[in-house]
Design a protein around this motif. Structure first.
Motif, short mmCIF file in Angstrom:
data_model
loop_
_atom_site.label_atom_id
_atom_site.label_comp_id
_atom_site.label_asym_id
_atom_site.label_seq_id
_atom_site.Cartn_x
_atom_site.Cartn_y
_atom_site.Cartn_z
N GLU A 12 6.80 35.41 -2.53
CA GLU A 12 5.96 35.19 -3.70
C GLU A 12 6.69 34.42 -4.79
OE1 GLU A 12 4.28 38.79 -5.09
OE2 GLU A 12 3.12 39.17 -3.27
N SER A 13 7.92 34.79 -5.08
CA SER A 13 8.69 34.10 -6.11
C SER A 13 10.17 34.21 -5.79
CB SER A 13 8.39 34.68 -7.50
OG SER A 13 8.77 36.06 -7.54
N PHE A 14 10.97 33.43 -6.54
CA PHE A 14 12.40 33.36 -6.28
C PHE A 14 13.11 33.30 -7.62
CE2 PHE A 14 16.30 31.72 -4.41
CZ PHE A 14 16.30 32.34 -3.17
N GLU A 15 14.16 34.09 -7.79
CA GLU A 15 14.87 34.12 -9.07
C GLU A 15 15.91 33.01 -9.14
OE1 GLU A 15 17.54 37.08 -11.90
OE2 GLU A 15 16.42 37.90 -10.19
N TYR A 16 15.84 32.23 -10.22
CA TYR A 16 16.80 31.17 -10.42
C TYR A 16 17.18 31.13 -11.89
CZ TYR A 16 18.88 26.50 -10.51
OH TYR A 16 19.74 25.45 -10.68
N HIS A 17 18.46 31.39 -12.18
CA HIS A 17 18.97 31.46 -13.56
C HIS A 17 18.13 32.40 -14.41
CE1 HIS A 17 22.19 28.67 -13.18
NE2 HIS A 17 21.43 27.61 -12.93
N GLY A 18 17.78 33.53 -13.82
CA GLY A 18 17.08 34.56 -14.58
C GLY A 18 15.59 34.38 -14.72
N GLN A 19 15.02 33.33 -14.14
CA GLN A 19 13.57 33.14 -14.23
C GLN A 19 12.98 33.08 -12.82
OE1 GLN A 19 13.07 29.45 -16.36
NE2 GLN A 19 13.15 28.22 -14.50
N GLN A 20 11.74 33.50 -12.70
CA GLN A 20 11.05 33.52 -11.41
C GLN A 20 10.34 32.18 -11.17
OE1 GLN A 20 11.14 36.09 -9.13
NE2 GLN A 20 12.62 37.08 -10.50
N ILE A 21 10.62 31.57 -10.05
CA ILE A 21 9.96 30.32 -9.68
C ILE A 21 9.47 30.43 -8.24
CG2 ILE A 21 11.36 28.93 -11.26
CD1 ILE A 21 13.00 28.02 -8.85
N PRO A 22 8.40 29.72 -7.88
CA PRO A 22 7.94 29.71 -6.49
C PRO A 22 9.04 29.16 -5.58
CG PRO A 22 6.27 28.79 -7.94
CD PRO A 22 7.52 28.94 -8.78
N TYR A 23 9.06 29.65 -4.35
CA TYR A 23 10.11 29.25 -3.41
C TYR A 23 10.08 27.74 -3.16
CZ TYR A 23 13.05 29.22 0.76
OH TYR A 23 14.05 28.96 1.67
N ALA A 24 8.90 27.15 -3.09
CA ALA A 24 8.81 25.70 -2.86
C ALA A 24 9.48 24.92 -3.99
CB ALA A 24 7.35 25.28 -2.73
N GLU A 25 9.40 25.42 -5.23
CA GLU A 25 10.04 24.76 -6.36
C GLU A 25 11.56 24.90 -6.30
OE1 GLU A 25 8.46 25.72 -10.19
OE2 GLU A 25 6.37 25.53 -9.52
N PHE A 26 12.04 25.93 -5.60
CA PHE A 26 13.47 26.10 -5.41
C PHE A 26 14.00 25.13 -4.35
CE2 PHE A 26 17.07 28.08 -3.20
CZ PHE A 26 17.92 28.36 -4.26
N VAL A 27 13.23 24.94 -3.29
CA VAL A 27 13.67 24.11 -2.17
C VAL A 27 13.50 22.62 -2.47
CG1 VAL A 27 13.18 23.52 0.26
CG2 VAL A 27 13.23 25.92 -0.47
N ALA A 28 12.42 22.23 -3.15
CA ALA A 28 12.09 20.82 -3.33
C ALA A 28 13.22 20.00 -3.95
CB ALA A 28 10.81 20.69 -4.16
N PRO A 29 13.90 20.45 -5.03
CA PRO A 29 14.99 19.64 -5.59
C PRO A 29 16.13 19.43 -4.61
CG PRO A 29 14.28 21.30 -7.17
CD PRO A 29 13.62 21.64 -5.86
N ALA A 30 16.38 20.42 -3.75
CA ALA A 30 17.42 20.26 -2.73
C ALA A 30 17.03 19.19 -1.72
CB ALA A 30 17.66 21.59 -2.03
N MET A 31 15.75 19.12 -1.38
CA MET A 31 15.28 18.08 -0.47
C MET A 31 15.35 16.71 -1.15
SD MET A 31 14.48 19.59 2.37
CE MET A 31 15.96 20.53 1.98
N LEU A 32 15.17 16.68 -2.47
CA LEU A 32 15.30 15.44 -3.21
C LEU A 32 16.73 14.91 -3.12
CD1 LEU A 32 14.19 13.31 -5.20
CD2 LEU A 32 14.75 14.90 -7.06
N ALA A 33 17.70 15.80 -3.32
CA ALA A 33 19.11 15.41 -3.18
C ALA A 33 19.41 14.96 -1.76
CB ALA A 33 20.01 16.58 -3.58
N THR A 34 18.80 15.62 -0.78
CA THR A 34 19.01 15.25 0.62
C THR A 34 18.44 13.88 0.91
OG1 THR A 34 18.92 17.59 1.27
CG2 THR A 34 18.59 15.95 3.01
N SER A 35 17.30 13.54 0.31
CA SER A 35 16.72 12.20 0.48
C SER A 35 17.68 11.13 0.01
CB SER A 35 15.40 12.09 -0.30
OG SER A 35 14.39 12.88 0.28
N ALA A 36 18.29 11.37 -1.16
CA ALA A 36 19.26 10.41 -1.68
C ALA A 36 20.46 10.29 -0.76
CB ALA A 36 19.70 10.84 -3.08
N MET A 37 20.92 11.41 -0.24
CA MET A 37 22.05 11.39 0.69
C MET A 37 21.70 10.63 1.96
SD MET A 37 24.05 14.54 2.62
CE MET A 37 22.67 14.81 3.77
#
Length: 255
Positions: free
Chosen positions: A48-73
């Motif tokens: 349902e949600s994922f904790e990041y720096h003390g705030q709850q975000i959807p899991y897809a929002e946690f994964v998407a920036p990592a995929m963005l960095a992977t695209s650049a790589m």
């Protein structure tokens, strides 16, 4: 020749060579998109949600920036390894270029520019996918594109330098051996706190992790000192790689 003009000629040459094979050009973009849909969205239905720096975000929002960095790589690595090696060892393209007023500096700058262009195109496309899926909510995200160019610069510089030491196509197995574990374990799908002591330090020292941290903090809007550390790390990695690549090209092509 002026450095910018010389680099532009090499970029234009690479554009002409890819023009009829555009579908090959975009192949590296599709992999992170598929991972985003299959894991970020698919597994996200179970979380349902994922904790990041003390705030709850959807899991897809946690994964998407990592995929963005992977695209650049991906964009940077593909052209700074396999394609660069082919031009260096088989077609002898750079030997031909050095018969003109260009120098090894121009070759390194031109190939780096092309790698950044490819990585940038991948990143723009992936950011568009993220926006379309509603995964971007912070104005800090406008800096995500420059961040991906920095990631591409770091990987392209390092890979251009390392490729000059490769002797056969079999040596490229080491490229996969390095990039695949980085992709899977650079806090891409779960936080780095999941790792125990020493292993966590090793992960935090990898370049893709630094890129993931930078993109994730910018996209989520939670920017900390870790982003500054990542910028310095990636910039230094790229500069050292380009300087070493030029020196190696001098050794291989001028002696």
């Amino acid at each position: 020749m002026p450095p910018v003009g010389a680099a532009g000629i090499i970029v234009y040459r690479n554009y002409l060579s890819y023009r009829s094979g555009w579908y090959i050009f975009i192949s590296g973009f599709l992999e992170p998109v598929f991972y985003l849909f299959s894991i970020g969205v698919g597994v996200g239905k179970l979380i349902e949600s994922f904790e990041y720096h003390g705030q709850q975000i959807p899991y897809a929002e946690f994964v998407a920036p990592a995929m963005l960095a992977t695209s650049a790589m991906n964009g940077a690595v593909l052209d700074s390894t396999f394609n660069f090696f082919f031009k260096l060892k088989f077609t002898k393209l750079f030997d031909q270029i050095l018969a003109t007023p260009m120098t090894t500096r121009d070759v390194a700058a031109g190939e780096m520019s092309w790698c950044l262009l490819r990585g940038g195109i991948y990143s723009i496309g992936f950011l568009a996918v993220m926006l379309g899926m509603g995964l971007v909510h912070s104005w800090w995200a406008v800096l995500a594109l420059p961040a991906t160019l920095l990631i591409g610069f770091a990987f392209a510089g390092a890979c251009l330098a390392l490729t000059t030491y490769m002797r056969t196509w079999q040596d490229f197995e080491y490229v996969t051996l390095a990039t695949m574990p980085m992709f899977l374990f650079s806090a891409t799908f779960f936080p780095v706190t999941a790792y125990p002591g020493v292993l966590r330090w090793i992960v935090e020292a990898t370049p893709l992790y630094r890129g993931v941290v930078l993109c994730r903090e910018l996209v989520t809007g939670v920017v900390t000192v870790e982003s500054a550390v990542s910028v310095v790390y990636l910039l230094a990695m790229g500069v050292v790689g380009v300087l070493l690549a030029r020196r190696r090209l001098d050794t291989l092509l001028l002696t």
